[in-house]
Design an enzyme around this catalytic site. Structure first.
Site, short mmCIF file in Angstrom:
data_model
loop_
_atom_site.label_atom_id
_atom_site.label_comp_id
_atom_site.label_asym_id
_atom_site.label_seq_id
_atom_site.Cartn_x
_atom_site.Cartn_y
_atom_site.Cartn_z
N GLY A 189 25.23 47.85 72.26
CA GLY A 189 24.71 49.14 71.83
C GLY A 189 23.45 49.53 72.56
O GLY A 189 22.71 50.42 72.12
N THR A 190 23.20 48.88 73.70
CA THR A 190 21.96 49.14 74.43
C THR A 190 21.92 50.55 75.03
O THR A 190 20.85 51.16 75.12
CB THR A 190 21.75 48.09 75.54
OG1 THR A 190 22.95 47.95 76.30
CG2 THR A 190 21.40 46.75 74.95
N HIS A 201 17.88 42.84 79.43
CA HIS A 201 18.77 41.98 78.65
C HIS A 201 18.17 40.58 78.51
O HIS A 201 18.83 39.66 78.02
CB HIS A 201 20.14 41.87 79.33
CG HIS A 201 20.98 43.11 79.23
ND1 HIS A 201 21.16 43.78 78.04
CD2 HIS A 201 21.69 43.78 80.16
CE1 HIS A 201 21.95 44.82 78.25
NE2 HIS A 201 22.28 44.85 79.52
N GLY A 233 33.22 52.12 71.06
CA GLY A 233 32.07 52.18 70.16
C GLY A 233 32.43 51.89 68.72
O GLY A 233 31.73 52.31 67.80
#
Length: 265
Positions: A5-6, A65, A227
Site C-alpha cells: 500500500g506504499t 522500503h 487493491g
C-alpha cells in the site's frame, strides 16, 4: 515492504501536507504518478548518485522500503516523521509475485520465471525469509517496535485498516504529520475529497498511471492491480497459506502485532 500500500500512502501523505496549496481538482496527481511526487530514496535517488539532490520544497516527503534498524542514524535521531504501512503477509506476498512477473518486457529481470511457477518458487523463498528488502517479519517488527517506543515519530498503519475506515485514518495521519484538518475543512468535505482523489479506483483510472514505464523497468500501471483485501485466496492453496501463516505467527509471537486473515469472496 513492497506491495503493502506504499503507492496509496504516498498519495495520502502528499495530499494531506499540500491540501492548503492544491485542491483535489488541481492535484499534481492528475498529471504525475505518485512515485514521481514522492521519490524512493533507494531506487530513485541514491541508486543514481551517492550525493543526490535532496533540495525538495518543504514539507519534504521521501519514501523507502528499508527496515527501520537499517535507516541511517541521522534519520532515526532527526525530528522527521516516519509513516509505515504494512499489509496482511499473504496478500503482500501474492501482490509482490504478480508485480515482479508483470515487469515491463525487454528489461532484464533476475527474478523472472514462467508464470506457472513464479508463485511456487517465490513461496518457498518467502518461507525462508528470502525476498526483496529482507524477511517480512523483520520489516514489520522493526517499525512496530519503533512506533511503540516513539509514537511521536513513527506512525504504524495497516492497509486493511485504511480500507475499512479511510476517513478516520486520514484524520489520524494528518494529526501525526502536524497538518490537522480544521473544523472548516471537515465541514467542507476536504477529507472525503482527498479520500476520493487517492482512492485505488481513481488513481488506477488516471491516464498518467495507465501509461509510461519507470526507470526501474515497471510500467506505471503495474502499481495498480486489484487493491483488494484477501485476494491471496485466489492464488495460494490452503496448505501454502497455513504454512506461511504459522511461520509469521511464530516470528511475531510476543510482539503484540497481529493480522487478520481475510479471503475475497
Amino acid at each position: 515492504m513492497p506491495k503493502s500500500g506504499t503507492t496509496w500512502l504516498k498519495a495520502l501523505n502528499f495530499s494531506v501536507v499540500s491540501s492548503d496549496r492544491y485542491s483535489p481538482k488541481e492535484s499534481p496527481f492528475i498529471t504525475a504518478p505518485p512515485h514521481e511526487l514522492v521519490p524512493f530514496l533507494e531506487v530513485d535517488l541514491y541508486s543514481k548518485s551517492q550525493n543526490p539532490n535532496l533540495d525538495f520544497p518543504p514539507p519534504r516527503i521521501l519514501s523507502c522500503h528499508t527496515h527501520y534498524t537499517s535507516l541511517p542514524q541521522s534519520i532515526r535521531d532527526s525530528n522527521c516523521k516516519i509513516v509505515y504501512v504494512c499489509r496482511n503477509p499473504l496478500d503482500q506476498a501474492v501482490s509482490d509475485f504478480v508485480f515482479v512477473r508483470n515487469r515491463a518486457p525487454g528489461i532484464a529481470n533476475p527474478l523472472s520465471s514462467p508464470s506457472s511457477s513464479i508463485i511456487d518458487e517465490g513461496f518457498e523463498n518467502i518461507c525462508r525469509g528470502v525476498q526483496s528488502y529482507g524477511p517480512f517479519w523483520n520489516s514489520v517488527l522493526s517499525y512496530w517496535k519503533a512506533s511503540l517506543e516513539r509514537p511521536d515519530k513513527v506512525l504504524f498503519l495497516k492497509y486493511e485498516d485504511l480500507k475499512e475506515d479511510i476517513i478516520l485514518n486520514l484524520k489520524r495521519l494528518a494529526e501525526f504529520l502536524g497538518f490537522p484538518f480544521t473544523e472548516e475543512e471537515e465541514k467542507e468535505g476536504v477529507i472525503e475529497e482527498i479520500s476520493r482523489l487517492c482512492s485505488f479506483d481513481n488513481l488506477k483510472d488516471l491516464e498518467v498511471n495507465r501509461s509510461g514505464v519507470r526507470s526501474s523497468g515497471f510500467s506505471n500501471s503495474a502499481f495498480f492491480r486489484k487493491g483488494e483485501v484477501g485476494d491471496w485466496g485466489n492464488h495460494l492453496s490452503p496448505s501454502m497459506a497455513e504454512r506461511f501463516w504459522k511461520i509469521v505467527e511464530e516470528k511475531l509471537d510476543g510482539s503484540g502485532l497481529t493480522f487478520k486473515i481475510s479471503v475475497t469472496e
